[in-house]
Design a protein around this motif. Structure first.
Motif, PDB file in Angstrom:
ATOM      1  N   MET A 194       0.748  -1.097  -0.061  1.00 50.81           N
ATOM      2  CA  MET A 194      -0.222   0.100   0.254  1.00 50.81           C
ATOM      3  C   MET A 194       0.797   1.327   0.006  1.00 50.81           C
ATOM      4  SD  MET A 194      -3.121  -1.113   2.635  1.00 50.81           S
ATOM      5  CE  MET A 194      -3.586   0.570   2.921  1.00 50.81           C
ATOM      6  N   GLU A 195       2.139   1.061   0.259  1.00 51.43           N
ATOM      7  CA  GLU A 195       2.973   2.449   0.385  1.00 51.43           C
ATOM      8  C   GLU A 195       3.054   2.840  -0.979  1.00 51.43           C
ATOM      9  OE1 GLU A 195       7.247   3.752   2.378  1.00 51.43           O
ATOM     10  OE2 GLU A 195       6.904   1.648   2.119  1.00 51.43           O
ATOM     11  N   GLN A 196       2.974   1.956  -2.175  1.00 47.72           N
ATOM     12  CA  GLN A 196       3.129   2.357  -3.409  1.00 47.72           C
ATOM     13  C   GLN A 196       1.736   2.561  -3.997  1.00 47.72           C
ATOM     14  OE1 GLN A 196       6.288   2.679  -4.511  1.00 47.72           O
ATOM     15  NE2 GLN A 196       6.806   2.009  -2.503  1.00 47.72           N
ATOM     16  N   THR A 197       0.779   1.838  -3.706  1.00 45.52           N
ATOM     17  CA  THR A 197      -0.662   1.854  -4.276  1.00 45.52           C
ATOM     18  C   THR A 197      -1.371   3.437  -3.672  1.00 45.52           C
ATOM     19  OG1 THR A 197      -1.509   0.344  -2.933  1.00 45.52           O
ATOM     20  CG2 THR A 197      -0.832  -0.403  -5.102  1.00 45.52           C
ATOM     21  N   PRO A 199      -0.145   5.750  -0.911  1.00 44.01           N
ATOM     22  CA  PRO A 199       0.812   6.136  -0.047  1.00 44.01           C
ATOM     23  C   PRO A 199       0.445   7.097   1.031  1.00 44.01           C
ATOM     24  CG  PRO A 199       1.204   7.143  -2.296  1.00 44.01           C
ATOM     25  CD  PRO A 199       0.189   6.034  -2.549  1.00 44.01           C
ATOM     26  N   ALA A 200      -0.690   7.980   0.757  1.00 40.36           N
ATOM     27  CA  ALA A 200      -1.039   8.843   1.945  1.00 40.36           C
ATOM     28  C   ALA A 200      -1.779   7.980   2.777  1.00 40.36           C
ATOM     29  CB  ALA A 200      -1.818   9.978   1.107  1.00 40.36           C
ATOM     30  N   THR A 201      -2.563   7.099   2.536  1.00 35.72           N
ATOM     31  CA  THR A 201      -3.312   6.341   3.527  1.00 35.72           C
ATOM     32  C   THR A 201      -2.402   5.520   4.209  1.00 35.72           C
ATOM     33  OG1 THR A 201      -5.316   6.475   1.782  1.00 35.72           O
ATOM     34  CG2 THR A 201      -5.224   4.646   3.759  1.00 35.72           C
ATOM     35  N   TYR A 202      -1.479   4.856   3.475  1.00 39.56           N
ATOM     36  CA  TYR A 202      -0.430   3.911   4.194  1.00 39.56           C
ATOM     37  C   TYR A 202       0.262   4.942   5.359  1.00 39.56           C
ATOM     38  CZ  TYR A 202       3.610   1.118   4.895  1.00 39.56           C
ATOM     39  OH  TYR A 202       4.829   0.665   5.396  1.00 39.56           O
ATOM     40  N   ARG A 203       0.680   6.052   4.863  1.00 47.25           N
ATOM     41  CA  ARG A 203       1.419   6.979   5.901  1.00 47.25           C
ATOM     42  C   ARG A 203       0.535   7.158   7.134  1.00 47.25           C
ATOM     43  NH1 ARG A 203       3.368   9.317   1.208  1.00 47.25           N
ATOM     44  NH2 ARG A 203       1.862  10.917   1.342  1.00 47.25           N
ATOM     45  N   ALA A 204      -0.771   7.461   6.805  1.00 46.94           N
ATOM     46  CA  ALA A 204      -1.875   7.584   7.943  1.00 46.94           C
ATOM     47  C   ALA A 204      -2.119   6.536   8.805  1.00 46.94           C
ATOM     48  CB  ALA A 204      -3.107   8.116   7.436  1.00 46.94           C
ATOM     49  N   ILE A 205      -2.028   5.441   8.315  1.00 50.00           N
ATOM     50  CA  ILE A 205      -2.335   4.115   8.861  1.00 50.00           C
ATOM     51  C   ILE A 205      -1.040   3.993   9.874  1.00 50.00           C
ATOM     52  CG2 ILE A 205      -2.375   1.688   8.836  1.00 50.00           C
ATOM     53  CD1 ILE A 205      -4.038   2.007   6.422  1.00 50.00           C
ATOM     54  N   VAL A 206       0.376   3.879   9.402  1.00 46.32           N
ATOM     55  CA  VAL A 206       1.450   4.015  10.077  1.00 46.32           C
ATOM     56  C   VAL A 206       1.519   4.790  11.217  1.00 46.32           C
ATOM     57  CG1 VAL A 206       3.815   4.095  10.027  1.00 46.32           C
ATOM     58  CG2 VAL A 206       2.582   2.889   8.125  1.00 46.32           C
ATOM     59  N   TYR A 224     -10.571   2.453   8.261  1.00 49.04           N
ATOM     60  CA  TYR A 224     -10.028   2.134   6.974  1.00 49.04           C
ATOM     61  C   TYR A 224     -10.461   0.818   6.364  1.00 49.04           C
ATOM     62  CZ  TYR A 224      -6.637   5.372   8.551  1.00 49.04           C
ATOM     63  OH  TYR A 224      -6.023   6.753   9.103  1.00 49.04           O
ATOM     64  N   ASP A 225     -11.564   0.421   6.905  1.00 54.24           N
ATOM     65  CA  ASP A 225     -12.256  -0.805   6.616  1.00 54.24           C
ATOM     66  C   ASP A 225     -12.230  -0.960   4.973  1.00 54.24           C
ATOM     67  OD1 ASP A 225     -13.385  -3.261   7.321  1.00 54.24           O
ATOM     68  OD2 ASP A 225     -15.251  -2.632   6.464  1.00 54.24           O
ATOM     69  N   TYR A 226     -12.771  -0.263   4.315  1.00 55.22           N
ATOM     70  CA  TYR A 226     -12.984  -0.076   2.907  1.00 55.22           C
ATOM     71  C   TYR A 226     -11.565  -0.350   2.280  1.00 55.22           C
ATOM     72  CZ  TYR A 226     -13.809   0.915  -2.244  1.00 55.22           C
ATOM     73  OH  TYR A 226     -13.679   1.276  -3.353  1.00 55.22           O
ATOM     74  N   THR A 227     -10.623   0.535   2.636  1.00 48.43           N
ATOM     75  CA  THR A 227      -9.168   0.294   2.201  1.00 48.43           C
ATOM     76  C   THR A 227      -8.513  -1.160   2.325  1.00 48.43           C
ATOM     77  OG1 THR A 227      -8.722   2.875   2.197  1.00 48.43           O
ATOM     78  CG2 THR A 227      -6.916   1.281   1.961  1.00 48.43           C
ATOM     79  N   MET A 228      -8.789  -1.468   3.518  1.00 51.66           N
ATOM     80  CA  MET A 228      -8.253  -2.818   3.998  1.00 51.66           C
ATOM     81  C   MET A 228      -8.966  -3.931   3.250  1.00 51.66           C
ATOM     82  SD  MET A 228      -6.068  -2.652   6.651  1.00 51.66           S
ATOM     83  CE  MET A 228      -5.494  -1.156   5.893  1.00 51.66           C
ATOM     84  N   THR A 229     -10.306  -3.987   2.906  1.00 48.42           N
ATOM     85  CA  THR A 229     -10.693  -4.818   2.160  1.00 48.42           C
ATOM     86  C   THR A 229     -10.368  -4.863   0.743  1.00 48.42           C
ATOM     87  OG1 THR A 229     -13.017  -4.611   3.511  1.00 48.42           O
ATOM     88  CG2 THR A 229     -13.183  -5.727   1.289  1.00 48.42           C
ATOM     89  N   LYS A 230     -10.194  -3.697   0.162  1.00 47.49           N
ATOM     90  CA  LYS A 230      -9.701  -3.572  -1.345  1.00 47.49           C
ATOM     91  C   LYS A 230      -8.367  -3.859  -1.487  1.00 47.49           C
ATOM     92  CE  LYS A 230      -9.446  -0.353  -5.011  1.00 47.49           C
ATOM     93  NZ  LYS A 230      -9.658   1.101  -5.829  1.00 47.49           N
ATOM     94  N   TYR A 231      -7.715  -3.335  -0.765  1.00 47.63           N
ATOM     95  CA  TYR A 231      -6.170  -3.816  -0.953  1.00 47.63           C
ATOM     96  C   TYR A 231      -5.395  -4.837  -0.215  1.00 47.63           C
ATOM     97  CZ  TYR A 231      -6.195   0.837  -3.178  1.00 47.63           C
ATOM     98  OH  TYR A 231      -6.297   1.834  -4.370  1.00 47.63           O
ATOM     99  N   ILE A 232      -6.120  -5.443   0.903  1.00 51.14           N
ATOM    100  CA  ILE A 232      -5.592  -6.544   1.709  1.00 51.14           C
ATOM    101  C   ILE A 232      -6.532  -7.829   1.702  1.00 51.14           C
ATOM    102  CG2 ILE A 232      -4.797  -7.270   3.755  1.00 51.14           C
ATOM    103  CD1 ILE A 232      -3.729  -4.351   4.281  1.00 51.14           C
ATOM    104  N   LEU A 233      -7.796  -7.570   1.970  1.00 49.92           N
ATOM    105  CA  LEU A 233      -8.504  -8.845   2.330  1.00 49.92           C
ATOM    106  C   LEU A 233      -8.872  -9.489   1.080  1.00 49.92           C
ATOM    107  CD1 LEU A 233     -10.998  -7.824   5.139  1.00 49.92           C
ATOM    108  CD2 LEU A 233      -8.963  -8.621   5.287  1.00 49.92           C
ATOM    109  N   ILE A 234      -9.228  -8.888  -0.164  1.00 44.63           N
ATOM    110  CA  ILE A 234      -9.667  -9.562  -1.373  1.00 44.63           C
ATOM    111  C   ILE A 234      -8.342 -10.032  -2.010  1.00 44.63           C
ATOM    112  CG2 ILE A 234     -10.319  -8.995  -3.508  1.00 44.63           C
ATOM    113  CD1 ILE A 234     -12.266  -6.868  -2.475  1.00 44.63           C
ATOM    114  N   PRO A 235      -7.162  -9.468  -1.875  1.00 48.63           N
ATOM    115  CA  PRO A 235      -6.063 -10.263  -2.466  1.00 48.63           C
ATOM    116  C   PRO A 235      -5.750 -11.350  -1.794  1.00 48.63           C
ATOM    117  CG  PRO A 235      -5.537  -8.200  -1.868  1.00 48.63           C
ATOM    118  CD  PRO A 235      -7.083  -8.138  -1.953  1.00 48.63           C
ATOM    119  N   LEU A 236      -5.753 -11.311  -0.453  1.00 41.78           N
ATOM    120  CA  LEU A 236      -5.506 -12.294   0.594  1.00 41.78           C
ATOM    121  C   LEU A 236      -6.410 -13.506   0.476  1.00 41.78           C
ATOM    122  CD1 LEU A 236      -3.342 -12.424   3.303  1.00 41.78           C
ATOM    123  CD2 LEU A 236      -5.446 -11.790   4.428  1.00 41.78           C
TER     124      LEU A 236
END
Length: 257
Positions: A194-197, A199-206, A224-236
């Motif tokens: 997510m740091e590449q896809t 980055p702003a959201t990634y920095r906020a979460i960190v 960040y549930d929507y972001t987590m679902t899109k970028y982590i849960l679905i590919p996971l």
């Protein structure tokens, strides 16, 4: 006559003093220019594959070596042996070292490269190898400084220290299924992307939750549930559907709760 006698005694005392001084100097240790010591500056070193990506199958630990003496303008080699009673790992299964280790020309520093293999480490045990320096034509181990080192490594993955609504440790099985170390490793891998896809959201979460998501509260990253679902849960979910050998049972994030 008395004057001559006095002078003679003075010379005798002077000569005896010089002889005494000379005897004392020979008792001091002298610096041996041909001696070159070698030692481990650390007595132990650790590494864990932990939450590194699953694609990382091996890692080279660099065990530092120091030389006690002057550098020379040629390469020199050093040797180690395994100390069996302090070793649990198996050569060429859990680890590998080169047959020859080198101190580069004009240097007093070196490394013993220890390559460790993830595949056979399991996910619950610590493994270790103890090395002992050997005397060679180039080096003499300095026992008082440290002629042995213990390298410890593992593939242990600890659950994240997330807290539920009451502040108790929890694992979000409603999102990630029963605890599975492979799920957490892959989760962190997608999070890093997510740091590449985004980055702003990634920095906020960190900033809020820490670089390894160690400070998540209320059982999940709800903000960040929507972001987590899109970028982590679905590919996971898709990954573990394609790799059932990992035994992960992740709820389908595409199905509405």
């Amino acid at each position: 006559m008395k004057k001559i006698k006095y002078i003679s005694n003075g010379w005798i005392y002077l000569i005896l003093g010089l002889l005494f001084t000379a005897c004392e100097e020979t008792n001091y240790p002298t610096f041996e220019t041909t001696f070159t010591g070698i030692y481990f500056p650390k007595d132990s070193i650790r590494y864990s594959f932990g939450i590194t990506p699953l694609a990382t199958t091996n890692y080279t630990m660099e065990l530092p070596i120091k030389i006690m003496g002057v550098p020379v303008n040629r390469e020199r080699t050093f040797k180690v042996i395994i100390v069996p009673n302090k070793t649990t790992a198996q050569a060429d299964v859990h680890y590998k070292i080169p047959t020859e280790c080198v101190i580069k020309a004009d240097s007093i520093n070196g490394i013993l490269p220890l390559e460790v293999f993830r595949k056979e480490l399991g996910d619950s045990l610590n493994w270790q190898v103890s090395f002992k320096l050997q005397e060679t034509t180039d080096f003499v181990p300095v026992h008082s400084a440290g002629d042995q080192v213990v390298a410890t490594f593992n593939n242990v993955v600890e659950p994240p220290a997330w807290k539920d609504w009451q502040g108790n440790p929890t694992w979000p099985d409603f999102k990630l299924g029963p605890w599975n170390p492979f799920v957490w490793v892959k989760f962190i891998e997608y999070f890093r992307q997510m740091e590449q896809t985004v980055p702003a959201t990634y920095r906020a979460i960190v900033k809020t939750c820490g670089p390894n998501l160690e400070n998540v509260q209320f059982g999940w990253l709800w903000d960040y549930d929507y972001t987590m679902t899109k970028y982590i849960l679905i590919p996971l979910y898709n990954f573990f559907q394609q790799h059932p050998e990992y035994g992960a049972e992740i709820p389908n994030p595409n199905v509405a709760e």
